[in-house]
Design a protein around this motif. Structure first.
Motif, short mmCIF file in Angstrom:
data_model
loop_
_atom_site.label_atom_id
_atom_site.label_comp_id
_atom_site.label_asym_id
_atom_site.label_seq_id
_atom_site.Cartn_x
_atom_site.Cartn_y
_atom_site.Cartn_z
N GLN A 279 0.86 -1.18 0.00
CA GLN A 279 0.00 0.00 0.00
C GLN A 279 0.90 1.24 0.00
O GLN A 279 1.44 1.65 1.02
N GLU A 280 1.04 1.86 -1.16
CA GLU A 280 2.01 2.95 -1.30
C GLU A 280 1.64 4.17 -0.47
O GLU A 280 2.52 4.86 0.04
N ARG A 281 0.36 4.45 -0.32
CA ARG A 281 0.00 5.66 0.41
C ARG A 281 0.49 5.60 1.86
O ARG A 281 0.96 6.61 2.40
N PHE A 282 0.40 4.44 2.50
CA PHE A 282 0.90 4.33 3.86
C PHE A 282 2.41 4.56 3.89
O PHE A 282 2.94 5.15 4.84
N ARG A 283 3.12 4.09 2.88
CA ARG A 283 4.57 4.32 2.82
C ARG A 283 4.87 5.80 2.63
O ARG A 283 5.81 6.34 3.22
N GLN A 284 4.10 6.46 1.79
CA GLN A 284 4.32 7.89 1.59
C GLN A 284 4.13 8.65 2.90
O GLN A 284 4.94 9.53 3.25
N LEU A 285 3.08 8.32 3.62
CA LEU A 285 2.82 9.00 4.89
C LEU A 285 3.91 8.70 5.91
O LEU A 285 4.32 9.60 6.68
N LEU A 286 4.40 7.47 5.94
CA LEU A 286 5.49 7.13 6.85
C LEU A 286 6.77 7.88 6.47
O LEU A 286 7.50 8.37 7.36
N ALA B 113 13.57 7.60 6.27
CA ALA B 113 12.52 7.83 5.29
C ALA B 113 12.89 7.25 3.93
O ALA B 113 12.07 6.61 3.26
N LEU B 114 14.13 7.41 3.54
CA LEU B 114 14.58 6.85 2.26
C LEU B 114 14.62 5.34 2.29
O LEU B 114 14.37 4.68 1.28
N SER B 115 14.90 4.76 3.46
CA SER B 115 14.93 3.29 3.54
C SER B 115 13.54 2.69 3.35
O SER B 115 13.40 1.56 2.87
N VAL B 116 12.48 3.45 3.70
CA VAL B 116 11.12 2.98 3.46
C VAL B 116 10.88 2.84 1.97
O VAL B 116 10.27 1.87 1.51
N TYR B 117 11.39 3.79 1.20
CA TYR B 117 11.27 3.70 -0.25
C TYR B 117 12.09 2.53 -0.80
O TYR B 117 11.61 1.75 -1.63
N ARG B 118 13.31 2.40 -0.32
CA ARG B 118 14.18 1.33 -0.85
C ARG B 118 13.61 -0.05 -0.53
O ARG B 118 13.72 -0.98 -1.33
N GLU B 119 13.01 -0.20 0.65
CA GLU B 119 12.41 -1.49 1.00
C GLU B 119 11.30 -1.85 0.02
O GLU B 119 11.21 -2.99 -0.44
N LEU B 120 10.47 -0.86 -0.31
CA LEU B 120 9.40 -1.12 -1.28
C LEU B 120 10.00 -1.49 -2.64
O LEU B 120 9.52 -2.42 -3.31
N GLU C 17 8.28 -1.96 -10.34
CA GLU C 17 8.97 -0.83 -9.73
C GLU C 17 7.96 0.06 -9.02
O GLU C 17 6.76 0.02 -9.34
N PRO C 18 8.41 0.87 -8.06
CA PRO C 18 7.49 1.81 -7.42
C PRO C 18 6.87 2.76 -8.45
O PRO C 18 7.44 3.02 -9.51
N SER C 19 5.73 3.30 -8.11
CA SER C 19 5.01 4.21 -9.00
C SER C 19 5.77 5.53 -9.15
O SER C 19 6.63 5.87 -8.32
N HIS D 197 12.84 -2.93 -3.37
CA HIS D 197 13.36 -4.29 -3.34
C HIS D 197 12.24 -5.33 -3.36
O HIS D 197 12.31 -6.33 -4.08
N ARG D 198 11.20 -5.11 -2.57
CA ARG D 198 10.12 -6.09 -2.49
C ARG D 198 9.35 -6.18 -3.81
O ARG D 198 9.01 -7.26 -4.27
N LEU D 199 9.06 -5.02 -4.39
CA LEU D 199 8.37 -5.04 -5.68
C LEU D 199 9.21 -5.73 -6.74
O LEU D 199 8.71 -6.53 -7.54
N SER D 200 10.50 -5.42 -6.75
CA SER D 200 11.39 -5.98 -7.76
C SER D 200 11.53 -7.48 -7.61
O SER D 200 11.42 -8.24 -8.58
N GLU D 201 11.75 -7.94 -6.37
CA GLU D 201 12.04 -9.36 -6.15
C GLU D 201 10.78 -10.23 -6.19
O GLU D 201 10.81 -11.36 -6.67
#
Length: 286
Positions: free
Chosen positions: A195-202, A215-222, A233-235, A224-228
């Motif tokens: 759920q990207e919106r929750f990640r954006q808010l975090l 904050a940047l690690s929250v993006y990187r985690e997404l 890729e993230p939106s 990696h998970r989307l890729s693997e």
């Protein structure tokens, strides 16, 4: 007066007690009628909901017996109420539920009302949203098996729940509560991983708390998970959040906006008036 709760295991509340009906078919029948409260549910649809597509022959008689049993049980819970809540029509059945008697209906109506008032008072919106979300006691209909009607209803309820959670944390950030909501948003992401919106808010909450690297690690985690897991890729919106945080964009600060919109047009970042086009013009405020 009765009230019914389906945002979790089925419950019927009377003035003096809370009932948790037993019997899977009776519970399935009641929850199906509640999910379509005030609307007529066709007989054929009820049969599929209770017994599936490959139902036995002459199952209409069994359905009528279950309807009669449910009608008696509901009538016994509110003696003197007059006409039965469970109405038989030529083509199906209808359960009459008044305003405030069904938690799912109260949730959806309450959310729409809060949406119309949220920007006036963030503190009040937060208080009301937390109260409203307290109606949820687990997944809709609990652990009961679901047929097509209840699957569709559960999906609608869950979409409204996610929308309420998004609005809650938008208003929390708007009210300056970024540090408080970080653990709550992390817990939400354990349930709504993609759920990207929750990640954006975090990401915004962490950034406002002086934790740019987190904050940047929250993006990187997404990423990696989307890729693997999904080969995706993230939106573009998520990538704009990453860029805004890397750039320390002032639009991410408290009382300004935090939802990056479309990228600036090719050929420069100037606004229509020829001046700079900062993120603040292209983000939704909260």
């Amino acid at each position: 007066m009765l009230s019914f709760r389906i945002l979790g295991p089925l419950e019927i509340n009377t003035e003096t007690r809370v009932l948790r009906p037993k019997g899977s078919l009776q519970s399935a029948l009641l929850t199906t009628l509640l999910a379509s409260a005030r609307q007529l549910v066709p007989t054929d649809a009820l049969i599929v909901e209770l017994w599936g597509e490959d139902h036995p022959g002459r199952v209409e008689n069994a359905l009528q017996a279950h309807i009669s049993r449910l009608r008696r049980r509901l009538s016994a819970l509110e003696p003197g109420a007059g006409e039965s809540r469970l109405v038989t029509h030529a083509s199906g059945y209808q359960l009459l539920v008044r305003d405030g008697e069904l938690d799912a209906a109260s949730f959806i109506i309450g959310l729409e009302d809060i949406r119309g008032r949220a920007h006036a008072d963030a503190t009040a919106a937060v208080r009301r949203l937390r109260c409203l979300l307290g109606l949820w006691r687990g997944q809709a209909f609990g652990s009961l098996p679901r047929g097509p009607l209840r699957q569709a209803a559960a999906a609608r309820y869950e979409e409204s729940r996610v929308a309420a959670l998004e609005l809650l944390y938008e208003q929390e950030l708007r009210d300056g509560n970024h540090a408080r909501v970080i653990p709550e948003l992390r817990e939400l992401l354990s349930r709504y991983t993609f759920q990207e919106r929750f990640r954006q808010l975090l990401m915004v909450a962490l950034y406002r708390s002086g934790r740019q690297a987190d904050a940047l690690s929250v993006y990187r985690e997404l990423w990696h998970r989307l890729s693997e897991e999904l080969g995706l890729e993230p939106s573009p919106t998520m990538r704009q959040y990453e860029r805004a945080i890397l750039d320390h964009d002032p639009s991410l600060n408290l009382r300004q906006s935090a939802r990056p919109a479309e990228p600036a047009p090719a050929g420069g970042g100037a606004g229509r008036d020829g001046g700079p086009a900062p993120y603040a013009r292209r983000l939704n405020h909260y």
